[in-house]
Design a protein around this motif. Structure first.
Motif, PDB file in Angstrom:
ATOM      1  N   GLY A 703       0.787  -1.072  -0.068  1.00 51.74           N
ATOM      2  CA  GLY A 703      -0.053  -0.068  -0.170  1.00 51.74           C
ATOM      3  C   GLY A 703       0.841   1.278   0.131  1.00 51.74           C
ATOM      4  O   GLY A 703       0.496   2.330  -0.707  1.00 51.74           O
ATOM      5  N   ASN A 704       1.973   1.236   0.832  1.00 48.52           N
ATOM      6  CA  ASN A 704       2.888   2.208   0.764  1.00 48.52           C
ATOM      7  C   ASN A 704       3.511   2.562  -0.614  1.00 48.52           C
ATOM      8  O   ASN A 704       3.715   3.820  -1.159  1.00 48.52           O
ATOM      9  CB  ASN A 704       4.058   2.179   1.839  1.00 48.52           C
ATOM     10  CG  ASN A 704       3.397   2.278   3.245  1.00 48.52           C
ATOM     11  OD1 ASN A 704       2.147   2.992   3.413  1.00 48.52           O
ATOM     12  ND2 ASN A 704       3.941   1.761   4.290  1.00 48.52           N
ATOM     13  N   GLN A 705       3.792   1.475  -1.096  1.00 50.80           N
ATOM     14  CA  GLN A 705       4.617   1.632  -2.505  1.00 50.80           C
ATOM     15  C   GLN A 705       3.542   2.063  -3.541  1.00 50.80           C
ATOM     16  O   GLN A 705       3.970   2.790  -4.758  1.00 50.80           O
ATOM     17  CB  GLN A 705       5.075   0.237  -2.905  1.00 50.80           C
ATOM     18  CG  GLN A 705       6.332  -0.235  -1.919  1.00 50.80           C
ATOM     19  CD  GLN A 705       7.280   0.624  -1.959  1.00 50.80           C
ATOM     20  OE1 GLN A 705       7.498   1.573  -1.226  1.00 50.80           O
ATOM     21  NE2 GLN A 705       8.365   0.328  -2.950  1.00 50.80           N
ATOM     22  N   VAL A 706       2.293   1.791  -3.510  1.00 46.96           N
ATOM     23  CA  VAL A 706       1.605   2.181  -4.638  1.00 46.96           C
ATOM     24  C   VAL A 706       0.699   3.498  -4.357  1.00 46.96           C
ATOM     25  O   VAL A 706       0.079   3.955  -5.379  1.00 46.96           O
ATOM     26  CB  VAL A 706       0.357   0.981  -4.826  1.00 46.96           C
ATOM     27  CG1 VAL A 706      -0.668   1.114  -3.689  1.00 46.96           C
ATOM     28  CG2 VAL A 706      -0.102   1.073  -6.273  1.00 46.96           C
ATOM     29  N   LYS A 707       1.072   4.153  -3.260  1.00 43.57           N
ATOM     30  CA  LYS A 707       0.230   5.116  -3.076  1.00 43.57           C
ATOM     31  C   LYS A 707       0.610   6.369  -4.037  1.00 43.57           C
ATOM     32  O   LYS A 707      -0.337   7.260  -4.539  1.00 43.57           O
ATOM     33  CB  LYS A 707       0.325   5.879  -1.649  1.00 43.57           C
ATOM     34  CG  LYS A 707      -0.264   7.113  -1.186  1.00 43.57           C
ATOM     35  CD  LYS A 707      -0.259   7.277   0.175  1.00 43.57           C
ATOM     36  CE  LYS A 707      -1.338   8.592   0.300  1.00 43.57           C
ATOM     37  NZ  LYS A 707      -1.151   9.707  -0.447  1.00 43.57           N
ATOM     38  N   ASN A 708       1.970   6.489  -4.347  1.00 44.40           N
ATOM     39  CA  ASN A 708       2.487   7.418  -5.280  1.00 44.40           C
ATOM     40  C   ASN A 708       2.007   7.363  -6.472  1.00 44.40           C
ATOM     41  O   ASN A 708       1.781   8.163  -7.434  1.00 44.40           O
ATOM     42  CB  ASN A 708       4.129   7.669  -5.426  1.00 44.40           C
ATOM     43  CG  ASN A 708       4.616   8.183  -3.717  1.00 44.40           C
ATOM     44  OD1 ASN A 708       3.705   9.107  -3.137  1.00 44.40           O
ATOM     45  ND2 ASN A 708       5.717   8.015  -3.589  1.00 44.40           N
ATOM     46  N   LEU A 709       1.941   6.143  -7.009  1.00 38.48           N
ATOM     47  CA  LEU A 709       1.314   5.667  -8.598  1.00 38.48           C
ATOM     48  C   LEU A 709      -0.162   6.152  -8.413  1.00 38.48           C
ATOM     49  O   LEU A 709      -0.422   6.625  -9.340  1.00 38.48           O
ATOM     50  CB  LEU A 709       1.516   4.327  -8.674  1.00 38.48           C
ATOM     51  CG  LEU A 709       1.208   3.820 -10.002  1.00 38.48           C
ATOM     52  CD1 LEU A 709       2.082   4.284 -11.000  1.00 38.48           C
ATOM     53  CD2 LEU A 709       1.005   2.179 -10.255  1.00 38.48           C
ATOM     54  N   PHE A 710      -0.882   5.858  -7.464  1.00 38.74           N
ATOM     55  CA  PHE A 710      -2.466   6.161  -7.341  1.00 38.74           C
ATOM     56  C   PHE A 710      -2.482   7.707  -7.784  1.00 38.74           C
ATOM     57  O   PHE A 710      -3.220   8.436  -8.154  1.00 38.74           O
ATOM     58  CB  PHE A 710      -2.990   5.740  -6.046  1.00 38.74           C
ATOM     59  CG  PHE A 710      -4.668   6.043  -5.959  1.00 38.74           C
ATOM     60  CD1 PHE A 710      -5.468   5.151  -6.780  1.00 38.74           C
ATOM     61  CD2 PHE A 710      -4.933   6.944  -5.250  1.00 38.74           C
ATOM     62  CE1 PHE A 710      -6.982   5.270  -6.729  1.00 38.74           C
ATOM     63  CE2 PHE A 710      -6.362   7.347  -5.089  1.00 38.74           C
ATOM     64  CZ  PHE A 710      -7.354   6.520  -5.882  1.00 38.74           C
ATOM     65  N   ASP A 711      -1.605   8.437  -6.709  1.00 35.30           N
ATOM     66  CA  ASP A 711      -1.850   9.958  -6.809  1.00 35.30           C
ATOM     67  C   ASP A 711      -1.194  10.236  -8.128  1.00 35.30           C
ATOM     68  O   ASP A 711      -1.834  11.390  -8.721  1.00 35.30           O
ATOM     69  CB  ASP A 711      -0.952  10.533  -5.707  1.00 35.30           C
ATOM     70  CG  ASP A 711      -1.417  10.444  -4.488  1.00 35.30           C
ATOM     71  OD1 ASP A 711      -2.495   9.944  -4.205  1.00 35.30           O
ATOM     72  OD2 ASP A 711      -0.614  10.036  -3.227  1.00 35.30           O
ATOM     73  N   VAL A 738      -4.377  -2.428  -7.108  1.00 31.60           N
ATOM     74  CA  VAL A 738      -3.531  -2.529  -5.849  1.00 31.60           C
ATOM     75  C   VAL A 738      -3.937  -1.281  -4.947  1.00 31.60           C
ATOM     76  O   VAL A 738      -4.010  -1.959  -3.624  1.00 31.60           O
ATOM     77  CB  VAL A 738      -2.104  -2.322  -6.241  1.00 31.60           C
ATOM     78  CG1 VAL A 738      -1.522  -2.462  -5.004  1.00 31.60           C
ATOM     79  CG2 VAL A 738      -1.939  -3.204  -7.335  1.00 31.60           C
ATOM     80  N   ALA A 739      -4.499  -0.109  -5.047  1.00 30.32           N
ATOM     81  CA  ALA A 739      -4.679   0.836  -4.254  1.00 30.32           C
ATOM     82  C   ALA A 739      -5.853   0.334  -3.615  1.00 30.32           C
ATOM     83  O   ALA A 739      -6.068   0.357  -2.188  1.00 30.32           O
ATOM     84  CB  ALA A 739      -4.913   2.227  -4.721  1.00 30.32           C
ATOM     85  N   CYS A 740      -6.930  -0.089  -4.057  1.00 29.76           N
ATOM     86  CA  CYS A 740      -8.199  -0.696  -3.564  1.00 29.76           C
ATOM     87  C   CYS A 740      -7.974  -2.033  -2.762  1.00 29.76           C
ATOM     88  O   CYS A 740      -8.355  -2.147  -1.580  1.00 29.76           O
ATOM     89  CB  CYS A 740      -9.360  -0.894  -4.491  1.00 29.76           C
ATOM     90  SG  CYS A 740      -9.920   0.543  -5.362  1.00 29.76           S
ATOM     91  N   SER A 741      -7.239  -2.811  -3.394  1.00 24.90           N
ATOM     92  CA  SER A 741      -6.936  -4.312  -2.514  1.00 24.90           C
ATOM     93  C   SER A 741      -6.202  -3.924  -1.212  1.00 24.90           C
ATOM     94  O   SER A 741      -6.327  -4.987  -0.295  1.00 24.90           O
ATOM     95  CB  SER A 741      -6.284  -5.061  -3.406  1.00 24.90           C
ATOM     96  OG  SER A 741      -4.747  -4.750  -3.809  1.00 24.90           O
ATOM     97  N   THR A 742      -5.343  -2.948  -0.976  1.00 26.87           N
ATOM     98  CA  THR A 742      -4.657  -2.526   0.055  1.00 26.87           C
ATOM     99  C   THR A 742      -5.266  -1.617   1.048  1.00 26.87           C
ATOM    100  O   THR A 742      -4.572  -1.306   2.056  1.00 26.87           O
ATOM    101  CB  THR A 742      -3.354  -2.148  -0.466  1.00 26.87           C
ATOM    102  OG1 THR A 742      -3.178  -0.951  -1.140  1.00 26.87           O
ATOM    103  CG2 THR A 742      -2.430  -3.238  -0.983  1.00 26.87           C
ATOM    104  N   GLY A 743      -6.643  -1.399   0.744  1.00 29.45           N
ATOM    105  CA  GLY A 743      -7.241  -0.577   1.706  1.00 29.45           C
ATOM    106  C   GLY A 743      -7.183   0.912   1.383  1.00 29.45           C
ATOM    107  O   GLY A 743      -7.496   1.521   2.522  1.00 29.45           O
TER     108      GLY A 743
END
Length: 926
Positions: A703-711, A738-743
């Protein structure tokens, strides 16, 4: 080969009778089909009897007879008879030449009921021998015709048969497909002959080397259209025993193999275009064509055709190419010469509903089948043990043809993710197999079906790509062109290709360390691949057979002792790319010694079929580069570093912490290929640990890794727009999924809102096509019965196949066990879930952590039905077994899996990283 057809007295009489509409006996048979089965005068043998040394107990045809031409007339009934059966009747004559004198005619015939005693006519000066007896051998699928005298070598004969078969829904041979349009049930009679099912349509010499010319005639309802490999040369309405039918006659085919035959009767409609006198038509359900779903396929088929004509430098020999979308089809598509058949999801595209992935699927499948028109159809392998030559080249060619049609996509790079990485996972098992097997190892129909696997397609394509790279594309295509021209309309073995490529090498002045055959035999005749280890401190380079489980040993020996001639493309920091040939197990190269902050990177753009390992110091340097200046490493190699490291860790060659550290740079990465590589590998960790205490730290880290990609995509698109790049669109989907699956709360809110809006107004779907699979799954997982029932309702109403697929897969994301159990039961009802979709539906449910034990119990409880329906369907059945057991991670579970699938030749690896996986909680993505 000549295209003439000898008309015997028997066939001439039958033709007159047919023209007069006097097939009364055949017409009456639908009513008494069941009785005819038992009344048939042809004797049968017990298939359980142990085989003897007699020819009819062998799986290969004797080489005593050689077919030249067939004349086949078929009449499929698209309405059931009073017993509820759909049937077809037919008559066939085959002209063959006697190569060696014999008193036995063996011809394939499977599940066909002979209406009359076959007749034999001589076409030379001597009379035909008298038929003594006819025996059907159901196990080996032969009709054995015993003669009182011998056939004369060098003479030609004609065998005439009349028969009846069931137009079943088993997706093989001559079968039926059903669908509803405007509430009316429609039936299609269609075919899938590859590999051994032409014999279910008419008696034939059903082996790829037994090429012949085929004259096809179809009888059908005047309201329907008939298609076959050739163009229509005659069409007339006749009355047969009071029934008005249309008799459509087709031009004779080129000389070709039986498995490439096709015929279809339907009420499909089409769109068309003509390019340089080549007629291209897209056929489908009227509703789909009227909605414009065939337009994209039509727009890309022409450019792909012209590309392959130029690439192969051999003209396409037919005047037309029909592409047909079928509601029920076991494969993705089939390359029948002049009449290519597809699943609807592989040909039909709706701009407002289908995703970017659907679009790529269509162009790559079309290009794959068009590549086959030359590589496979024009030049055909002699036997199925060399299937990889057909499928490997077509899989490689699909990227070339797709790139021609969509040049802005950079689609050729995706072969690394879609094929190279995928097949690495299979070819690293001790139970893998070589690309080319011995002919005697591939005999029975079920053995032939088994060679249609990922090794043939993906490893074949990967090895061909490596070959074209080290030869150079210019030399490679020159060899291909002379090979195709020399062997057109005939059959080959793979060494014929090596010979022509070697000629191209010699004429070009290219220098290789060994001959093409010496190099390639090591990649074709032994299974697996090497891991190349480079020690940048000493300059030592070594190769070892890479196995995921280092404790296992290969199932089969290798005459090359699992050593390869390896083309290593490599570079240093700020240095030009170079090529090094590793010809022994261990070698020394001072060029690869480095010092200071230098680093070495090998297998540039992953053109070689091998993995790469380094000394710890070089690994550390590469990790530092990824963190500080990742653009210094090509994007494909950023994906490669991740994939190699994770798989080296599985094989206990490097520490798992090293593999996990290759994902640290993803916090600032926006390219698709590295992200997809990482997610594919992390999926394995989820499979192993989503039922353990490790799951929490994993979710936090990812979740930490994908947050920047989501943003990043939030800023770029606001989730309302489509990113401009082809792979950027894929990575937008990854970010959301991934952002949704990690909450991530912002993500969850988005998908719930979109799905709720759709439920409130079902006629207007607010969800972007690219995002639908993710949104549907996430919303159904977060919801309950209301959301699931809505999805089912939309599934039943959907008229676009790709949309039905998205909903069908998403419904497996439910978290209520009773909903998943209900869904599993639906797979037993073809009225709810089509047969072609049963195994992927069960696998989708099994991929859900809640659904896995349910799917496992369901498969065991319904084993007999599932095995009988899908056990021989190439990819389908192994995928099912693998899918329902993917989460098995204990010795007890492994034992259960092996008990379920004994003798299937699949060995499954159970690997653990429990001692090191907990390091996830200590990783810092900053």
């Amino acid at each position: 080969m000549g295209k003439g057809f000898y008309i015997s007295k028997t066939v001439g009489i039958v033709g007159i009778v047919l023209a007069a509409g006097a097939l009364a006996t055949i017409t009456a048979l639908p009513v008494v089909y069941s009785q005819e089965k038992s009344k048939n005068e042809v004797k049968s043998t017990d298939p359980t009897v142990a085989p003897s040394n007699e020819p009819w107990d062998q799986w290969r045809l004797p080489q005593t007879l050689s077919p030249k031409t067939y004349n086949v007339t078929l009449w499929p009934r698209l309405q059931p008879d009073p017993t509820g059966l759909y049937i077809f009747t037919g008559m066939s004559s085959v002209v063959f030449r006697c190569v060696e004198k014999t008193n036995l005619i063996l011809i394939h015939s499977n599940k066909l009921n002979m209406i009359k005693q076959p007749t034999l006519t001589a076409l030379g000066s001597k009379p035909a021998p008298t038929i003594e007896s006819i025996v059907m051998h159901t196990k080996t699928q032969y009709m054995a015709i015993h003669l009182k005298e011998e056939l004369t070598a060098g003479e030609s004969y004609e065998l005439y048969t009349e028969f009846l078969g069931e137009l079943s829904d088993d997706l093989g041979g001559f079968y039926r497909s059903e669908y509803y349009e405007n509430g009316v049930k429609k039936v299609v009679a269609t075919t899938q002959m590859q590999a051994t099912d032409a014999r279910k349509a008419f008696p034939c010499f059903d082996e790829p080397a037994m090429k012949a010319v085929f004259h096809i005639t179809l009888l059908h309802d005047p309201a329907t259209v008939a298609l076959s490999n050739g163009v229509v040369i005659g069409k007339v309405n006749i009355t047969v025993d009071g029934t008005l039918v249309t008799r459509t006659t087709f031009a004779p085919t080129e000389i070709m193999s039986t498995y490439l035959l096709a015929f279809i009767v339907s009420d499909f409609v089409f769109i068309e275009q003509n390019i340089d006198n080549l007629q291209i038509r897209i056929f489908a359900r009227q509703e789909a064509i009227n909605a414009g779903q065939g337009e994209y396929a039509l727009s890309v088929t022409g450019p792909s055709f012209k590309f392959f004509e130029k690439y192969y430098n051999v003209p396409y020999p037919l005047p037309k190419s029909d592409q047909v979308a079928l509601p029920d089809f076991s494969f993705g598509a089939m390359e029948n010469w002049g009449l290519i058949t597809y699943r609807e999801t592989s040909l039909l595209y709706d701009e407002g509903i289908s995703s970017n992935e659907n679009k790529e699927r269509i162009i790559t499948v079309i290009a794959h089948e068009l590549a086959h028109q030359w590589f496979g159809n024009l030049v055909t392998v002699r036997w199925w043990n060399d299937l990889w030559l057909n499928e490997g080249f077509a899989t490689y060619g699909e990227y070339l043809g797709a790139d021609e049609a969509e040049p802005d996509w950079n689609i050729k790079d995706l072969i690394v993710l879609n094929d190279v990485h995928k097949v690495f996972a299979i070819d690293a098992l001790a139970s893998s197999h070589p690309l080319s097997s011995k002919e005697e190892e591939i005999q029975r129909p079920e053995q032939i079906s088994e060679v249609f696997d990922t090794i043939a397609y993906s490893k074949g394509a990967s090895v061909v790509r490596m070959l074209s790279t080290f030869l150079t594309e210019e030399v490679f295509t020159q060899g291909l062109q002379t090979y195709l021209d020399h062997f057109k309309f005939s059959n080959t073995v793979y060494t014929d290709l090596w010979e022509h490529l070697q000629r191209a090498v010699d004429s070009s002045g290219t220098t290789l360390p060994r001959t093409v055959q010496e190099i390639m035999d090591r990649w074709v005749l032994q299974m697996g691949f090497p891991v190349v280890t480079i020690n940048t401190t000493t300059g030592q380079i070594t190769q070892e057979h890479f196995l995921l489980d280092p404790e296992t040993k290969p199932d089969r020996p290798s005459e090359f002792n699992y050593e390869w001639f390896v083309p290593i493309s490599w570079t240093k920091k700020e240095a030009a790319q170079a090529l090094y040939w590793l010809l022994q197990k261990t070698e020394q190269s001072d060029h690869m010694k480095i010092s200071g902050d230098e680093w070495v990177l090998a297998n540039i753009n992953v053109t070689g079929y091998y993995r790469v390992n380094y000394d710890n110091e070089n690994w550390q340097r590469l990790l530092n580069v990824l963190q500080t200046s990742r653009q210094s490493i090509p994007v494909i190699n950023r994906a490669q570093i991740i994939d190699d490291a994770f798989n080296l860790a599985k094989a206990e060659i490097v520490e798992t912490t090293l593999a996990l550290r290759t994902t640290l740079f993803l916090a600032s990465e926006t390219e698709y290929m590295p992200w997809e590589s990482a997610l594919d590998n992390l999926d394995y960790f989820y499979l192993m640990f989503d039922r353990t205490e490790v799951y929490g730290p994993m979710q936090t880290y990812v979740g930490n890794q994908v947050k920047n990609l989501f943003d990043y995509f939030t800023t770029l698109t606001n989730w309302e727009n489509v990113p401009p790049g082809h792979t950027d669109q894929y990575n937008q989907v990854n970010a959301l999924r991934v952002a949704c699956s990690t909450g991530l709360e912002d993500c969850t809110t988005l998908v719930k809102t979109w799905f709720q809006q759709w439920m409130e107004n079902p006629k207007v779907n607010p969800i972007k096509p690219n995002l639908r699979s993710t949104v549907y799954c996430s919303a159904i997982a977060a919801g309950g019965e209301k959301e699931w029932d809505f999805a089912w309702e939309m599934f039943e109403k959907a008229t676009v196949a790709s949309e039905k697929d998205k909903l069908r897969t998403a419904m497996a994301c439910a978290t209520e066990p009773w909903l998943l159990n209900r869904y599993l039961k639906y797979t037993l009802d073809p009225g709810k879930i089509r047969k072609q979709d049963v195994t992927p539906t069960i696998v989708s449910i099994a991929s859900n952590v809640v659904g896995q034990p349910l799917a496992w119990d369901f498969v065991r409880a319904n084993w007999e039905y599932i095995f009988n329906q899908f056990g021989g369907k190439s990819f389908s059945f192994p995928n099912l077994i693998n899918g329902v057991t993917n989460r098995f991670s204990t010795p007890f579970e492994l034992e259960q899996k092996l008990l379920l699938s004994p003798g299937m030749g699949i060995v499954y690896q159970t690997l653990w990283f429990q001692t090191t996986i907990t390091s996830l909680s200590g990783l810092d993505s900053s």
